[in-house]
Design an enzyme around this catalytic site. Structure first.
Site, PDB file in Angstrom:
ATOM      1  N   ASP A   1      36.981   2.349 -18.673  1.00  0.00           N
ATOM      2  CA  ASP A   1      37.766   1.117 -18.551  1.00  0.00           C
ATOM      3  C   ASP A   1      38.085   0.722 -17.111  1.00  0.00           C
ATOM      4  OD1 ASP A   1      37.812   0.313 -21.210  1.00  0.00           O
ATOM      5  OD2 ASP A   1      39.318   1.816 -21.685  1.00  0.00           O
TER       6      ASP A   1
ATOM      7  N   ASP B   1      34.248  -2.153 -26.729  1.00  0.00           N
ATOM      8  CA  ASP B   1      35.131  -2.621 -25.653  1.00  0.00           C
ATOM      9  C   ASP B   1      34.425  -2.597 -24.294  1.00  0.00           C
ATOM     10  OD1 ASP B   1      36.162  -1.134 -27.835  1.00  0.00           O
ATOM     11  OD2 ASP B   1      38.151  -1.031 -26.958  1.00  0.00           O
TER      12      ASP B   1
HETATM   13  N1  GLY Z   1      40.030  -1.006 -25.067  1.00  0.00           N
HETATM   14  C1  GLY Z   1      41.003  -0.379 -25.873  1.00  0.00           C
HETATM   15  C2  GLY Z   1      41.594  -1.265 -26.888  1.00  0.00           C
HETATM   16  O1  GLY Z   1      41.173  -2.410 -27.055  1.00  0.00           O
HETATM   17  O2  GLY Z   1      42.532  -0.834 -27.538  1.00  0.00           O
END
Ligand code: GLY
Length: 376
Positions: free
Chosen positions: A89, A150
Protein backbone atom coordinates in the site's frame (compact mmCIF):
# COMPACT_ATOMS: atom_id res chain seq x y z
CA UNK A 1 -26.83 19.15 -6.54
CA UNK A 2 -24.70 22.00 -5.23
CA UNK A 3 -21.28 20.33 -5.12
CA UNK A 4 -19.57 23.57 -4.17
CA UNK A 5 -21.67 23.93 -1.02
CA UNK A 6 -20.71 20.38 -0.04
CA UNK A 7 -17.01 21.11 -0.64
CA UNK A 8 -17.24 24.23 1.53
CA UNK A 9 -18.75 22.11 4.30
CA UNK A 10 -15.93 19.58 4.12
CA UNK A 11 -13.51 22.49 4.47
CA UNK A 12 -15.21 23.50 7.69
CA UNK A 13 -14.66 20.01 9.08
CA UNK A 14 -11.05 19.81 7.85
CA UNK A 15 -10.18 23.20 9.31
CA UNK A 16 -11.70 22.18 12.64
CA UNK A 17 -9.67 18.92 12.55
CA UNK A 18 -6.31 20.62 11.93
CA UNK A 19 -5.26 21.20 15.55
CA UNK A 20 -5.91 17.59 16.57
CA UNK A 21 -4.63 15.75 13.47
CA UNK A 22 -1.02 16.92 13.65
CA UNK A 23 1.46 14.34 14.87
CA UNK A 24 -1.00 11.49 14.49
CA UNK A 25 -3.30 10.44 11.67
CA UNK A 26 -7.03 9.59 11.51
CA UNK A 27 -8.03 6.07 10.47
CA UNK A 28 -11.52 5.06 11.66
CA UNK A 29 -13.93 6.43 14.25
CA UNK A 30 -14.85 3.27 16.24
CA UNK A 31 -18.45 4.12 17.12
CA UNK A 32 -17.88 7.73 18.13
CA UNK A 33 -18.11 11.00 16.20
CA UNK A 34 -14.32 11.40 16.54
CA UNK A 35 -11.56 9.66 14.66
CA UNK A 36 -9.14 7.42 16.51
CA UNK A 37 -5.65 8.68 15.76
CA UNK A 38 -2.64 6.48 15.06
CA UNK A 39 1.03 6.94 14.48
CA UNK A 40 2.04 6.00 10.91
CA UNK A 41 1.26 2.32 11.33
CA UNK A 42 -1.36 1.77 8.66
CA UNK A 43 -1.94 1.86 4.90
CA UNK A 44 -4.14 4.91 5.31
CA UNK A 45 -2.10 7.95 6.37
CA UNK A 46 -1.94 9.26 2.80
CA UNK A 47 -5.70 9.84 2.74
CA UNK A 48 -5.61 12.57 5.37
CA UNK A 49 -2.68 14.17 3.52
CA UNK A 50 -4.65 13.87 0.28
CA UNK A 51 -7.63 15.58 1.89
CA UNK A 52 -5.30 18.40 2.92
CA UNK A 53 -3.86 18.79 -0.60
CA UNK A 54 -7.29 18.67 -2.25
CA UNK A 55 -8.60 21.22 0.26
CA UNK A 56 -5.60 23.48 -0.27
CA UNK A 57 -5.88 23.16 -4.04
CA UNK A 58 -9.50 24.27 -3.80
CA UNK A 59 -9.33 26.99 -1.13
CA UNK A 60 -5.63 28.02 -0.97
CA UNK A 61 -5.73 28.29 2.82
CA UNK A 62 -2.07 28.59 4.00
CA UNK A 63 -2.85 26.81 7.30
CA UNK A 64 -4.03 23.77 5.35
CA UNK A 65 -0.91 23.87 3.16
CA UNK A 66 1.30 24.02 6.24
CA UNK A 67 -0.43 20.95 7.68
CA UNK A 68 0.01 19.13 4.35
CA UNK A 69 3.72 19.98 4.14
CA UNK A 70 4.25 18.81 7.75
CA UNK A 71 2.42 15.57 6.99
CA UNK A 72 4.60 14.95 3.91
CA UNK A 73 7.68 15.46 6.13
CA UNK A 74 6.30 12.83 8.48
CA UNK A 75 5.75 10.45 5.54
CA UNK A 76 9.34 11.10 4.44
CA UNK A 77 10.67 10.14 7.88
CA UNK A 78 8.63 6.96 7.78
CA UNK A 79 10.15 6.02 4.44
CA UNK A 80 13.70 6.82 5.61
CA UNK A 81 13.19 4.70 8.72
CA UNK A 82 11.37 2.01 6.69
CA UNK A 83 8.62 1.86 9.29
CA UNK A 84 5.55 -0.31 8.64
CA UNK A 85 6.11 -0.45 4.91
CA UNK A 86 6.26 -4.21 4.43
CA UNK A 87 3.12 -4.23 2.27
CA UNK A 88 2.00 -3.03 -1.14
CA UNK A 89 0.00 0.00 0.00
CA UNK A 90 2.98 2.27 -0.49
CA UNK A 91 1.15 3.53 -3.57
CA UNK A 92 -1.81 4.77 -1.55
CA UNK A 93 0.52 6.28 1.05
CA UNK A 94 2.82 8.24 -1.25
CA UNK A 95 0.61 9.09 -4.26
CA UNK A 96 -1.62 11.28 -2.14
CA UNK A 97 1.15 12.83 -0.04
CA UNK A 98 4.57 13.38 -1.63
CA UNK A 99 3.46 12.84 -5.24
CA UNK A 100 0.55 15.21 -4.65
CA UNK A 101 2.94 17.91 -3.47
CA UNK A 102 5.07 17.37 -6.56
CA UNK A 103 2.02 17.57 -8.84
CA UNK A 104 0.79 20.77 -7.21
CA UNK A 105 4.03 22.59 -6.44
CA UNK A 106 6.77 20.88 -8.44
CA UNK A 107 8.68 20.44 -5.19
CA UNK A 108 11.83 18.44 -6.05
CA UNK A 109 12.22 16.96 -2.58
CA UNK A 110 8.64 15.65 -2.67
CA UNK A 111 9.32 14.13 -6.10
CA UNK A 112 12.38 12.38 -4.65
CA UNK A 113 10.34 10.96 -1.76
CA UNK A 114 7.68 9.64 -4.17
CA UNK A 115 10.35 8.03 -6.37
CA UNK A 116 11.99 6.44 -3.34
CA UNK A 117 8.56 5.10 -2.35
CA UNK A 118 8.19 3.59 -5.84
CA UNK A 119 11.55 1.85 -5.40
CA UNK A 120 10.39 0.47 -2.05
CA UNK A 121 7.21 -0.86 -3.65
CA UNK A 122 9.29 -2.53 -6.38
CA UNK A 123 10.88 -4.72 -3.71
CA UNK A 124 7.57 -6.56 -3.47
CA UNK A 125 7.86 -7.84 -7.06
CA UNK A 126 8.11 -11.63 -7.19
CA UNK A 127 9.87 -12.77 -10.33
CA UNK A 128 8.64 -16.38 -10.37
CA UNK A 129 4.98 -15.55 -10.10
CA UNK A 130 5.29 -12.15 -11.88
CA UNK A 131 3.27 -10.14 -9.36
CA UNK A 132 3.50 -7.67 -6.53
CA UNK A 133 2.98 -9.56 -3.28
CA UNK A 134 0.34 -7.78 -1.25
CA UNK A 135 1.17 -8.67 2.31
CA UNK A 136 3.82 -10.28 4.45
CA UNK A 137 7.46 -11.17 3.84
CA UNK A 138 8.74 -12.99 0.78
CA UNK A 139 8.12 -16.73 1.08
CA UNK A 140 5.32 -16.28 3.61
CA UNK A 141 3.33 -19.55 3.48
CA UNK A 142 -0.10 -17.83 3.36
CA UNK A 143 0.61 -14.56 1.60
CA UNK A 144 3.67 -15.32 -0.50
CA UNK A 145 1.87 -15.70 -3.82
CA UNK A 146 -1.16 -13.59 -3.06
CA UNK A 147 -2.49 -10.55 -4.91
CA UNK A 148 -5.43 -8.39 -3.88
CA UNK A 149 -7.60 -6.18 -6.02
CA UNK A 150 -6.82 -3.06 -3.93
CA UNK A 151 -3.28 -3.14 -5.40
CA UNK A 152 -4.57 -1.65 -8.65
CA UNK A 153 -4.62 1.69 -6.84
CA UNK A 154 -0.96 1.27 -5.86
CA UNK A 155 0.20 0.82 -9.44
CA UNK A 156 -0.16 4.47 -10.53
CA UNK A 157 2.88 5.31 -8.39
CA UNK A 158 4.91 2.90 -10.53
CA UNK A 159 3.54 4.07 -13.88
CA UNK A 160 4.34 7.62 -12.77
CA UNK A 161 7.89 6.61 -11.76
CA UNK A 162 8.55 5.43 -15.31
CA UNK A 163 7.24 8.73 -16.70
CA UNK A 164 9.51 10.63 -14.34
CA UNK A 165 12.70 8.62 -14.69
CA UNK A 166 12.46 7.16 -18.18
CA UNK A 167 13.18 3.72 -16.69
CA UNK A 168 10.55 1.36 -18.19
CA UNK A 169 10.82 -1.32 -15.49
CA UNK A 170 8.27 0.25 -13.09
CA UNK A 171 5.56 0.49 -15.75
CA UNK A 172 6.34 -2.91 -17.26
CA UNK A 173 5.83 -4.65 -13.94
CA UNK A 174 2.77 -2.57 -13.12
CA UNK A 175 1.24 -3.55 -16.48
CA UNK A 176 1.95 -7.25 -15.91
CA UNK A 177 0.40 -7.08 -12.45
CA UNK A 178 -2.68 -5.23 -13.76
CA UNK A 179 -3.14 -7.82 -16.51
CA UNK A 180 -2.80 -10.66 -14.01
CA UNK A 181 -5.43 -8.94 -11.84
CA UNK A 182 -7.72 -8.60 -14.85
CA UNK A 183 -7.40 -12.28 -15.77
CA UNK A 184 -7.69 -13.77 -12.31
CA UNK A 185 -9.51 -11.34 -10.02
CA UNK A 186 -12.33 -10.40 -12.39
CA UNK A 187 -14.88 -13.15 -12.98
CA UNK A 188 -16.88 -13.89 -16.12
CA UNK A 189 -19.95 -12.04 -14.87
CA UNK A 190 -17.83 -8.90 -14.14
CA UNK A 191 -17.89 -9.42 -10.38
CA UNK A 192 -14.56 -9.85 -8.59
CA UNK A 193 -12.58 -11.81 -6.09
CA UNK A 194 -10.93 -9.78 -3.37
CA UNK A 195 -7.76 -11.85 -3.54
CA UNK A 196 -6.14 -14.56 -5.64
CA UNK A 197 -3.42 -17.09 -4.73
CA UNK A 198 -0.58 -18.25 -6.94
CA UNK A 199 1.93 -21.00 -6.24
CA UNK A 200 5.15 -19.31 -5.12
CA UNK A 201 7.38 -22.03 -6.53
CA UNK A 202 5.81 -22.34 -9.97
CA UNK A 203 3.67 -19.24 -10.42
CA UNK A 204 0.62 -21.42 -11.22
CA UNK A 205 -2.80 -20.00 -10.39
CA UNK A 206 -4.34 -21.69 -7.37
CA UNK A 207 -7.65 -20.11 -6.32
CA UNK A 208 -9.62 -16.98 -5.64
CA UNK A 209 -10.59 -16.02 -2.11
CA UNK A 210 -11.40 -13.15 0.14
CA UNK A 211 -9.98 -11.29 3.11
CA UNK A 212 -12.61 -8.68 3.88
CA UNK A 213 -15.56 -9.98 1.86
CA UNK A 214 -18.50 -12.13 2.95
CA UNK A 215 -17.08 -15.36 1.53
CA UNK A 216 -14.43 -16.51 -0.91
CA UNK A 217 -16.65 -16.30 -3.98
CA UNK A 218 -18.61 -13.19 -3.03
CA UNK A 219 -18.07 -9.66 -4.30
CA UNK A 220 -16.79 -7.30 -1.63
CA UNK A 221 -18.15 -3.95 -2.74
CA UNK A 222 -15.01 -1.96 -1.94
CA UNK A 223 -12.93 -4.47 -3.88
CA UNK A 224 -15.22 -4.01 -6.89
CA UNK A 225 -14.79 -0.22 -6.51
CA UNK A 226 -10.99 -0.52 -6.34
CA UNK A 227 -11.22 -2.51 -9.58
CA UNK A 228 -13.38 0.09 -11.34
CA UNK A 229 -11.02 2.92 -10.52
CA UNK A 230 -7.80 0.88 -10.69
CA UNK A 231 -8.43 -0.53 -14.17
CA UNK A 232 -9.45 2.92 -15.42
CA UNK A 233 -6.11 4.25 -14.17
CA UNK A 234 -4.24 1.30 -15.71
CA UNK A 235 -5.89 2.26 -19.01
CA UNK A 236 -4.85 5.88 -18.61
CA UNK A 237 -1.21 4.87 -18.30
CA UNK A 238 -1.08 1.96 -20.77
CA UNK A 239 -3.83 2.79 -23.30
CA UNK A 240 -4.69 -0.93 -23.41
CA UNK A 241 -8.40 -1.13 -24.33
CA UNK A 242 -8.97 -4.28 -22.27
CA UNK A 243 -8.36 -2.31 -19.06
CA UNK A 244 -10.95 0.30 -19.98
CA UNK A 245 -13.48 -2.37 -21.03
CA UNK A 246 -12.94 -4.17 -17.74
CA UNK A 247 -13.43 -0.96 -15.75
CA UNK A 248 -16.69 -0.27 -17.61
CA UNK A 249 -17.99 -3.81 -17.10
CA UNK A 250 -17.16 -3.72 -13.39
CA UNK A 251 -18.90 -0.35 -13.09
CA UNK A 252 -22.04 -1.75 -14.73
CA UNK A 253 -22.01 -4.68 -12.30
CA UNK A 254 -21.62 -2.29 -9.36
CA UNK A 255 -24.57 -0.14 -10.41
CA UNK A 256 -26.80 -3.09 -11.31
CA UNK A 257 -26.38 -4.52 -7.80
CA UNK A 258 -26.94 -1.36 -5.77
CA UNK A 259 -29.86 -1.13 -3.37
CA UNK A 260 -32.64 1.40 -3.86
CA UNK A 261 -30.90 4.28 -2.12
CA UNK A 262 -27.86 3.99 -4.46
CA UNK A 263 -25.28 3.43 -1.70
CA UNK A 264 -23.54 0.05 -1.50
CA UNK A 265 -23.87 -2.48 1.28
CA UNK A 266 -20.52 -3.91 2.31
CA UNK A 267 -20.71 -6.98 0.05
CA UNK A 268 -22.98 -7.63 -2.93
CA UNK A 269 -23.66 -11.19 -1.75
CA UNK A 270 -24.99 -10.46 1.74
CA UNK A 271 -28.73 -9.84 2.14
CA UNK A 272 -29.29 -6.38 0.66
CA UNK A 273 -31.63 -5.20 3.37
CA UNK A 274 -32.20 -2.80 6.24
CA UNK A 275 -29.70 -3.47 9.04
CA UNK A 276 -26.93 -4.83 6.80
CA UNK A 277 -23.88 -2.56 7.18
CA UNK A 278 -23.14 -0.24 4.29
CA UNK A 279 -19.82 0.77 2.90
CA UNK A 280 -20.27 4.39 1.88
CA UNK A 281 -16.56 4.46 0.99
CA UNK A 282 -17.16 1.88 -1.76
CA UNK A 283 -19.71 4.17 -3.35
CA UNK A 284 -17.37 7.18 -3.12
CA UNK A 285 -14.49 5.23 -4.73
CA UNK A 286 -16.76 3.86 -7.46
CA UNK A 287 -18.03 7.38 -8.25
CA UNK A 288 -14.44 8.60 -8.73
CA UNK A 289 -13.70 5.58 -10.90
CA UNK A 290 -16.75 6.19 -13.07
CA UNK A 291 -15.77 9.82 -13.58
CA UNK A 292 -12.26 8.70 -14.53
CA UNK A 293 -13.66 6.19 -17.06
CA UNK A 294 -16.03 8.78 -18.53
CA UNK A 295 -13.03 11.00 -19.23
CA UNK A 296 -11.66 8.34 -21.57
CA UNK A 297 -14.85 7.82 -23.60
CA UNK A 298 -15.84 9.94 -26.56
CA UNK A 299 -18.68 12.43 -26.21
CA UNK A 300 -21.00 10.38 -28.46
CA UNK A 301 -20.46 7.12 -26.56
CA UNK A 302 -23.76 6.38 -24.72
CA UNK A 303 -21.77 4.60 -22.02
CA UNK A 304 -20.18 7.91 -21.13
CA UNK A 305 -23.44 9.62 -20.21
CA UNK A 306 -24.54 6.59 -18.17
CA UNK A 307 -21.31 6.68 -16.18
CA UNK A 308 -21.60 10.42 -15.56
CA UNK A 309 -25.23 9.96 -14.44
CA UNK A 310 -24.34 7.07 -12.12
CA UNK A 311 -21.45 8.97 -10.57
CA UNK A 312 -23.66 11.98 -9.96
CA UNK A 313 -26.42 9.83 -8.47
CA UNK A 314 -23.94 8.16 -6.18
CA UNK A 315 -22.39 11.44 -5.01
CA UNK A 316 -25.86 12.96 -4.57
CA UNK A 317 -27.04 10.01 -2.47
CA UNK A 318 -23.94 10.28 -0.28
CA UNK A 319 -24.40 14.03 0.07
CA UNK A 320 -28.09 13.84 0.94
CA UNK A 321 -28.05 10.92 3.34
CA UNK A 322 -24.50 10.10 4.51
CA UNK A 323 -22.64 13.41 4.62
CA UNK A 324 -22.08 15.15 7.96
CA UNK A 325 -22.30 18.51 6.17
CA UNK A 326 -19.89 20.41 8.40
CA UNK A 327 -21.55 19.36 11.66
CA UNK A 328 -19.05 20.56 14.31
CA UNK A 329 -19.66 17.47 16.45
CA UNK A 330 -18.34 15.06 13.80
CA UNK A 331 -14.78 14.71 12.49
CA UNK A 332 -15.59 12.69 9.38
CA UNK A 333 -17.39 13.53 6.14
CA UNK A 334 -19.15 10.24 5.37
CA UNK A 335 -21.09 8.16 7.87
CA UNK A 336 -21.55 4.40 7.46
CA UNK A 337 -18.25 3.33 6.00
CA UNK A 338 -17.00 -0.12 6.90
CA UNK A 339 -13.43 -1.27 7.30
CA UNK A 340 -13.94 -5.00 7.77
CA UNK A 341 -17.42 -6.24 8.63
CA UNK A 342 -16.12 -9.78 8.33
CA UNK A 343 -13.32 -9.07 10.81
CA UNK A 344 -15.55 -7.02 13.15
CA UNK A 345 -13.34 -3.95 12.65
CA UNK A 346 -15.24 -0.69 12.29
CA UNK A 347 -18.25 -2.14 10.52
CA UNK A 348 -20.14 1.18 10.63
CA UNK A 349 -17.88 4.20 11.09
CA UNK A 350 -16.06 7.08 9.49
CA UNK A 351 -13.18 5.64 7.46
CA UNK A 352 -10.57 8.12 6.30
CA UNK A 353 -10.36 6.78 2.73
CA UNK A 354 -14.13 7.23 2.37
CA UNK A 355 -13.69 10.90 3.26
CA UNK A 356 -10.81 11.29 0.79
CA UNK A 357 -12.70 9.75 -2.14
CA UNK A 358 -15.88 11.65 -1.30
CA UNK A 359 -13.96 14.92 -1.49
CA UNK A 360 -12.22 13.80 -4.68
CA UNK A 361 -15.63 12.99 -6.21
CA UNK A 362 -17.01 16.40 -5.21
CA UNK A 363 -14.03 18.20 -6.71
CA UNK A 364 -14.17 16.14 -9.89
CA UNK A 365 -17.85 16.99 -10.25
CA UNK A 366 -17.50 20.67 -9.35
CA UNK A 367 -14.35 21.61 -11.21
CA UNK A 368 -12.81 18.53 -12.82
CA UNK A 369 -9.93 18.26 -10.27
CA UNK A 370 -8.99 14.58 -10.46
CA UNK A 371 -6.89 13.82 -7.35
CA UNK A 372 -3.22 12.86 -7.44
CA UNK A 373 -3.07 9.53 -9.24
CA UNK A 374 -1.44 11.07 -12.32
CA UNK A 375 0.12 14.25 -13.65
CA UNK A 376 -2.34 16.77 -15.03
N1 GLY B 1 -6.96 -1.59 1.04
C1 GLY B 1 -7.56 -2.06 2.23
C2 GLY B 1 -9.01 -1.84 2.30
O1 GLY B 1 -9.63 -1.38 1.34
O2 GLY B 1 -9.57 -2.10 3.35
Amino acid sequence: MNWQAAIERTLRTTTANLPRFTEKFPLVSKGTPKYELEDQTSWTEGFWVGILWLSYEYGRDPAIREAAVDAVASMKRRLEQNRQLDHHDIGFLYSLSAKAQWILEKDEQARGVALQAADTLMKRWRETSQLFQAWGPEGDPDNGGRIIIDCLMNLPLLFWATEQTGNPIYAERARIHAEKSRRFLVRGDDSSYHTFYFDQETGDSVRGGTHQGFRDGSTWTRGQAWGIYGFALAYRYTQEPSFLETAVRMARYFVAHLPEDDVAYWDFDVPQQEGTPRDSSASAIAACGMLEIAGHLSADDPERQDLLDWAQRSAAALTERYFTAGNPEEEGFLRHGSYSVRGGVSPDDFVIWGDYFYLEALLRLHQGTPGYWYER
